[in-house]
Enzyme design. Structure first.
Site, short mmCIF file in Angstrom:
data_model
loop_
_atom_site.label_atom_id
_atom_site.label_comp_id
_atom_site.label_asym_id
_atom_site.label_seq_id
_atom_site.Cartn_x
_atom_site.Cartn_y
_atom_site.Cartn_z
N ASP A 184 -4.06 -2.06 -6.68
CA ASP A 184 -5.33 -1.55 -7.20
C ASP A 184 -5.24 -0.02 -7.34
OD1 ASP A 184 -7.97 -1.34 -7.91
OD2 ASP A 184 -8.79 -1.79 -5.93
N LYS A 206 4.46 -1.55 2.83
CA LYS A 206 4.35 -0.60 3.95
C LYS A 206 5.00 -1.29 5.14
CE LYS A 206 2.64 3.27 5.70
NZ LYS A 206 3.22 4.59 5.38
N TYR A 258 -8.56 -7.69 0.50
CA TYR A 258 -9.83 -7.87 -0.22
C TYR A 258 -10.43 -9.26 0.01
CZ TYR A 258 -8.68 -3.61 -2.88
OH TYR A 258 -8.38 -2.33 -3.24
N ASP A 277 -4.24 2.34 -11.03
CA ASP A 277 -5.13 3.39 -11.55
C ASP A 277 -4.38 4.72 -11.64
OD1 ASP A 277 -7.25 1.73 -11.85
OD2 ASP A 277 -8.64 2.90 -10.62
N ASP A 332 3.19 4.91 0.24
CA ASP A 332 2.84 6.34 0.21
C ASP A 332 3.88 7.12 -0.59
OD1 ASP A 332 4.44 5.44 2.29
OD2 ASP A 332 3.88 7.02 3.67
#
Ligand code: NAD
Length: 359
Positions: free
Chosen positions: A248, A192, A143, A252, A224
């Site tokens: 992020d 990852k 980001y 959620d 994942d």
């Protein structure tokens, strides 16, 4: 005599002042029950600060926060300011306050209340016992990396770069270990590492510092797989620590296990014990001023403040016990009520929780 703790209170816009008022009553009740001492001072922030001071984050509010031990924030924003230029938007103030206060991690608990299990889309037998925290890195990663476009043989292409240095990884991972130490002592580090170099550095760093926390059981989970396991076995997680973008998305996903946005607390932490505490929800302009807002997310944010900034475990337990007791007794605000005609107002829910608080 207990040391006086300074709390900057920033109610903000929409339902912010309504839910923060109930949370402040909980602060007062804690003083009464446990003898802790709080000094609260109010600051303007968000849309109301734009209206009154011409900027979403006035210098005096920032100073108030810097001088405080912790910040309690309601919510900011609303349609009135949606079409303002960027520097005069409430959200610009949110990014600014996090940066100015050096808040580099976001903490979101996801706890299932048995009596609200029907509000979730996940089966009760999968959800039962879920009580986890996602610790998300907030200031680095893709980001904030360099972004640009360029021409290529196949047309325009876009580039986002993901950068992490060792010290950024180390400080957030340490926070994950330390929070796990205060809970069930399990840490899932999510990356990852089979594909990304930043993730390989992340994993190396985690493995290097893990021996300093021998009481914490560590597992590495690929992002994942973590997304799947959160739906398959959410109750097996205790603390999840991860980088900005993965956090992020996963926070959620974890939040939605619980079913209702009016129940979710959060913290943003910096170095030391300083933290900013706020509900996950926004200013809910659709219900503002009607006494319909659920104050529980903000009240649970106070419990989180007691735990993470002040170490007042007894007071945090008291709040969480009271919330559970009130819900178990069937009391609901409209957002979580099966029968809305019997729903409590914001103030009535606050009162019920105050009455249920015990030492
Ligand atoms: P929102 O969270 O404010 O509302 C989403 C829905 O959930 C609405 O229907 C609302 O009525 C309901 N809701 C939210 N909190 C509730 C509560 N405590 N009790 C009962 N119902 C509740 O999100 P939104 O509508 O997308 O955003 C509204 C404004 O809030 C926007 O201006 C947005 O930018 C801002 N916002 C601020 C923050 C923050 O201050 N950290 C976070 C998210 C959104």
């Amino acid at each position: 005599m207990a040391e006086v703790k300074k709390i900057a209170v920033i109610a903000g816009d929409g339902i912010g002042p309504e839910v923060v008022a109930e949370a402040e009553k909980v602060l007062n009740k804690t003083e009464e029950l446990f003898g802790y001492k709080f000094e609260t001072e109010h600051g303007l922030f968000g849309g109301i600060a734009i209206d009154e001071k011409g900027t979403p984050l006035p210098e005096e509010t920032l100073q108030l926060c810097r001088n405080a031990d912790a910040v309690l924030l309601g919510a900011v924003g609303g349609p009135k300011w949606d079409n303002n230029p960027k520097e005069l938007r409430p959200e610009t103030g949110l990014l600014g306050i996090r940066k100015e206060l050096g808040l580099f991690s976001n903490i979101r608990p996801a706890v299932i209340f048995d009596c609200l299990m029907e509000a979730s889309t996940i089966k009760p037998e999968v959800l039962k016992g879920t009580d986890l925290i996602v610790v998300r890195e907030l200031t680095g990663g893709i980001y904030f990396g360099e972004k640009f476009r360029r021409d290529s043989a196949n047309g325009q292409e876009a580039v986002d770069t993901c950068v992490y240095n060792v010290s950024e990884v180390e400080r957030i991972v340490r926070q994950g270990f330390e929070i796990a130490q205060k809970r069930r002592k399990k840490l899932a580090s999510v990356d990852k590492a089979n594909v990304l170099e930043t993730s390989r550095l992340w994993r190396e760093t985690v493995n290097r510092i893990a021996p300093e926390y021998p009481d914490v059981e560590l597992e590495h989970v690929l992002v994942d797989n973590c997304a799947m396991q959160l739906l398959r076995r959410p109750s097996s997680f205790d603390v999840i620590v991860t980088e900005n973008m993965f956090g992020d998305i996963l926070s959620d996903e974890a939040a939605m296990l619980t079913g209702s946005i009016g129940m979710l607390s959060s913290a943003s932490l910096g170095e030391g014990s300083f933290g900013l505490y706020e509900p996950v929800h926004g200013s809910a302009p659709d219900i503002a001023g009607q006494g319909l807002a659920n104050p529980i997310a903000t009240i649970l944010s106070v419990a989180l403040m007691f735990r993470l900034t002040f170490g007042y475990e007894d007071a945090a337990d008291s709040i969480e016990r009271a919330v559970k007791q009130v819900l178990d007794a069937g009391h609901r605000t409209a957002d979580i009520a099966a029968d809305r005609t019997k729903a409590l107002s914001t103030v009535q829910m606050g009162e019920k929780i105050l009455q249920a608080m015990t030492k």
